[in-house]
Design an enzyme around this catalytic site. Structure first.
Site, mmCIF file in Angstrom:
data_model
loop_
_atom_site.group_PDB
_atom_site.id
_atom_site.type_symbol
_atom_site.label_atom_id
_atom_site.label_comp_id
_atom_site.label_asym_id
_atom_site.label_seq_id
_atom_site.Cartn_x
_atom_site.Cartn_y
_atom_site.Cartn_z
ATOM 1 N N ASP A 277 0.823 -1.204 0.000
ATOM 2 C CA ASP A 277 0.000 0.000 0.000
ATOM 3 C C ASP A 277 0.859 1.258 0.000
ATOM 4 O O ASP A 277 2.065 1.216 0.266
ATOM 5 C CB ASP A 277 -0.901 0.028 1.237
ATOM 6 C CG ASP A 277 -1.946 -1.071 1.233
ATOM 7 O OD1 ASP A 277 -2.273 -1.573 0.137
ATOM 8 O OD2 ASP A 277 -2.438 -1.425 2.322
ATOM 9 N N TYR B 150 5.669 -9.687 7.012
ATOM 10 C CA TYR B 150 5.574 -8.244 7.219
ATOM 11 C C TYR B 150 5.916 -7.926 8.668
ATOM 12 O O TYR B 150 5.549 -8.682 9.585
ATOM 13 C CB TYR B 150 4.162 -7.736 6.927
ATOM 14 C CG TYR B 150 3.822 -7.629 5.461
ATOM 15 C CD1 TYR B 150 4.027 -6.435 4.774
ATOM 16 C CD2 TYR B 150 3.287 -8.706 4.759
ATOM 17 C CE1 TYR B 150 3.708 -6.325 3.429
ATOM 18 C CE2 TYR B 150 2.963 -8.600 3.423
ATOM 19 C CZ TYR B 150 3.171 -7.400 2.760
ATOM 20 O OH TYR B 150 2.857 -7.293 1.439
#
Length: 267
Positions: A56, A110
């Site tokens: 993102d 992540y």
């Protein structure tokens, strides 16, 4: 075919995937390849091109992975000669023509750096433990399909921060940031622990009971695993990248100290 490990500071970019009229990491990669003469920029990506994932806007990466057909001379250092300083290739691997950077990834990791000086670690861990395993995460993503995932992760306290590491074969859109958002709510006492169970329930959770995504900028794509693929680090490219990101770290640490001085001066 060659695969490249790409590190980037995501804050200057509107995400990884190219979009019209805004700066993205993918645009920076394609522009560099065009200037190097190995790709004619147009509507189509380079031959055989695929990427590990679409981060993102604001999300950074250490191990974003892209693969495509390139000449032998295009080392990570050569790639970097036309990339902006905020985007660095640092390792590569020769792969077969059948390799696909998206579909062949077995696990993605992540790491989220959550500023949480007053949050309850025991509650944060309890929330994460409840979210681990196979669940239908339909209440933690805008996706309507493919929402059943198997999630693993860990949480450690590092000073004022929780370092939250989440691992899965693949992630729905916003899943990592919404998981962090839910952990944050529970750890700060903004929501009770039963909300975790409600979110994992089959019924939709919407409106005020929903979970908003945590901010993007503390999130980093830290690893993408490909069984049988060995990446060779380019020592010069890696050293250059460490120097660039080290300078960025010093700049932001200095900015934090200045902000602290402003805050303390107003006490």
């Amino acid at each position: 075919m060659r695969a490249y490990r790409i590190a980037y500071d995501g804050r200057p970019y509107n995400g990884f995937q190219r979009q019209p009229d805004v700066a993205t990491v993918e645009d920076a990669l394609f522009d560099a390849l065009s200037r190097l003469g190995v790709y004619e920029r147009g509507d189509d990506p380079p031959e055989g091109y695929a990427a590990a994932g679409r981060t993102d806007a604001g999300v950074s990466a250490v191990a974003q992975t892209v693969a495509f057909d390139v000449p032998e001379w295009l080392t990570p250092a050569a790639f970097n000669s036309e990339l902006p300083a905020s985007v660095r290739a640092w390792a590569s691997a020769n792969v077969s023509e059948r390799f696909h950077a998206t579909h062949d990834a077995s696990e993605r990791t992540y790491t989220y750096h959550l500023y949480a000086p007053d949050a309850a670690e025991v509650m944060a861990r309890a929330a994460l433990d409840a979210l681990r395993g196979e669940h239908d995460f339909h209440n933690l993503t805008p996706d309507e399909t493919g929402t059943v995932r198997t999630l693993d992760g860990s949480l450690t306290r590092d000073g004022d921060f929780f370092v939250i590491e989440l691992r899965a074969g693949g992630f729905c859109r916003q899943l990592v940031r919404r998981v962090v958002g839910l952990i944050t709510e529970v750890a700060r006492g903004e929501s009770s622990f039963p909300k975790v169970e409600r979110v994992l329930d089959a019924d939709p959770v919407e409106g005020p009971e929903g979970v908003a995504p945590a901010p993007a900028y503390p999130l980093v794509l830290t690893d993408v695993a490909y069984p049988g693929v060995e990446f060779d680090a380019d020592s010069d490219a890696r050293a250059s990248a460490r120097e660039i990101f080290g300078a960025l770290r010093a700049e932001r640490q200095t900015a934090a100290r200045v902000a602290g001085t402003l805050r303390d001066g107003l006490s």
